[in-house]
Design a protein around this motif. Structure first.
Motif: not given
Lengths: 310, 310
Positions: A157, A159, A161-162
């Motif tokens: 993702g 950021f 943090n997916a």
């Protein structure tokens, strides 16, 4: 001529797991040991180097055989920079450039990955997901760790943090979560969450675990039956949402809850049958994880192979 | 030497939209016309060919300038085979090999895509998502259509049905959905769903739309305020789940509900602030779609460019 090996490391809040892994994902030697993360990164890095050297000595391999090192740690992480931003289980570790520090200590390439992602990649490579090209793993332990593999690659993702599906909201205005939200999946379906809910319902302080809850639920205990059933219900909701979000071929359950085996799968499937959507036959297969505590080190080593093997 | 063009087609249950699109995503000529899908695929394909020829004539372009054709239709689809499996809005169309039939009729390459995915790709390429490499689009119309772009590519999933987020369950045992599930997002947050709920709450049969509900909610009507507020609440839950599933940079709202503009965004953001998770600052930016009804044809043409441009 020697065959290169990879090192897989799974650094948790209390345990350090380290393994020497070959190109086929077989563990040559491994070690699990307590680690004092309160000592800070320097102490832990020194311990990691020491452990790797000990394992290499045990397997009669020189350090020069290391093709790459994969390190799984709790996050959030900055993967591009190889930095641990912070982690609930590593108190005081803030913005630690762990990848470069370990690389300098070992003088070989190091890849940093979220521990739940590394475990998911392990199951994808050599475990319950090895027959497909995509898979979602939910590790139902202290929290709900998750990793998503799409077309053979971990989803990170924008950021990094997916796949934090433990914090998917399954109950609007539900139980508060340490993350700041309410009604997160992990409050209802993690091993610790289930145990906590039974303890709260009983008004007892005796520490129990999810295996105990599953055992009593199986034998007809009303409180454990209800709370175990709700865990299965919310896991079913999570599976439906995963089906519609990623449309993956499989969902793999690991962690403490998965010790209950078919009792967990059957419970989730019962709820899924009632939620079945009619537009397409695309429900992911539900499976139990196969690698147990080795998933993290195997996955971390596999990711190192992907990144560095020539 | 002539510059190739792409054709973008958006085939719905009542309307056929067709556009000639250049390599930069600009519409050269376009047409929207009613289409009788009850006449079956042959009639519709003939109409599409007729429309394309008329548009090319209007733009003084020969058929040989067509680099590729992108066709968006409701699904579920088999993308690899280019087949419409079935579609609620195309009654009687079962297992129609629309891609090959249109290719034979036009004698040029044709790509089939889910209509919601095509619209999402349009916004990603030339609209609200054009500054990033990933984006989730929710089209809040008759249902909730959705498309997910990750690293510049549409997510299809193992079964070709990824990104059906309108059928994410946001209320366990909630309102029944035609899909067979209960509590789907689109029951609460689609334009049609919101209108339906207000009509049911009032016990009236007067047909209203979501713009009417938004207008009354704004001016203090209790029923409309409550149902609009719940739509925003469940969209906020969907946004949190999208944040944790894909960790995309942006979420784009289109369709009838998005006509309310900031009233929609502010409503969703109000709920999001109360759900904010503390582990990372990774909430996707919420935006309104920019291309309106052109998103589908622009996206379909863009996908044709990706697949066939040399």
């Amino acid at each position: 001529m020697s065959t290169p090996i990879a090192i897989g490391i799974d650094l948790g809040g209390t345990n350090l797991r380290t393994a020497v892994v070959d190109r086929e994902g077989r563990i040559i030697v491994k070690r699990s040991e307590p680690v004092d993360v309160h000592g800070g990164p320097d102490v832990v890095i020194a311990r990691i180097v020491q452990t790797i050297d000990a394992l290499l000595a045990e397997a009669h391999l020189p350090r020069s055989d290391i093709g790459g090192v994969g390190l799984g740690t709790p996050g959030p992480l900055n993967l591009r920079e190889g930095v641990i931003i912070q982690a609930a289980n590593l108190p005081g570790w803030k913005n630690v450039p762990i990848r470069d520090r370990l690389r300098n200590a070992l003088q070989c390439p190091v890849l940093l990955e979220n521990d739940a992602n590394a475990a998911a990649y392990g199951e994808f490579w050599k475990g319950a997901g090895r027959d497909g090209s995509d898979m979602v793993m939910l590790t139902l332990g202290t929290g709900v760790g998750c990793g998503v593999v799409l077309d053979g690659r971990l989803l990170h993702g924008h950021f990094d943090n997916a796949a934090e599906l433990g914090h998917m909201i399954v109950v609007v205005d539900g139980l508060p979560c340490a993350c700041g939200q309410r009604g997160c999946l992990e409050q209802y379906a993690s091993a610790a969450g289930v145990a906590r809910r039974v303890m709260a319902a009983r008004g007892e302080n005796t520490v129990i675990d999810s295996a105990y809850v599953a055992g009593l639920a199986r034998s007809g205990d009303a409180v454990c039956g209800r709370i175990w059933g709700e865990a299965c219900l919310y896991l079913a909701v999570a599976c439906v949402n995963i089906q519609h979000a990623y449309n993956s071929a499989a969902i793999v359950f690991g962690g403490g809850m998965s010790v209950a085996g078919d009792f967990l799968l059957d419970g989730v499937n019962d709820h899924l049958r009632r939620q079945r959507w009619s537009l397409a036959d695309d429900l992911p297969a539900l499976r139990l994880a196969e690698l147990g505590d080795d998933a993290g080190v195997i996955g971390a080593a596999g990711l190192a192979w992907c990144a560095y093997a020539t």
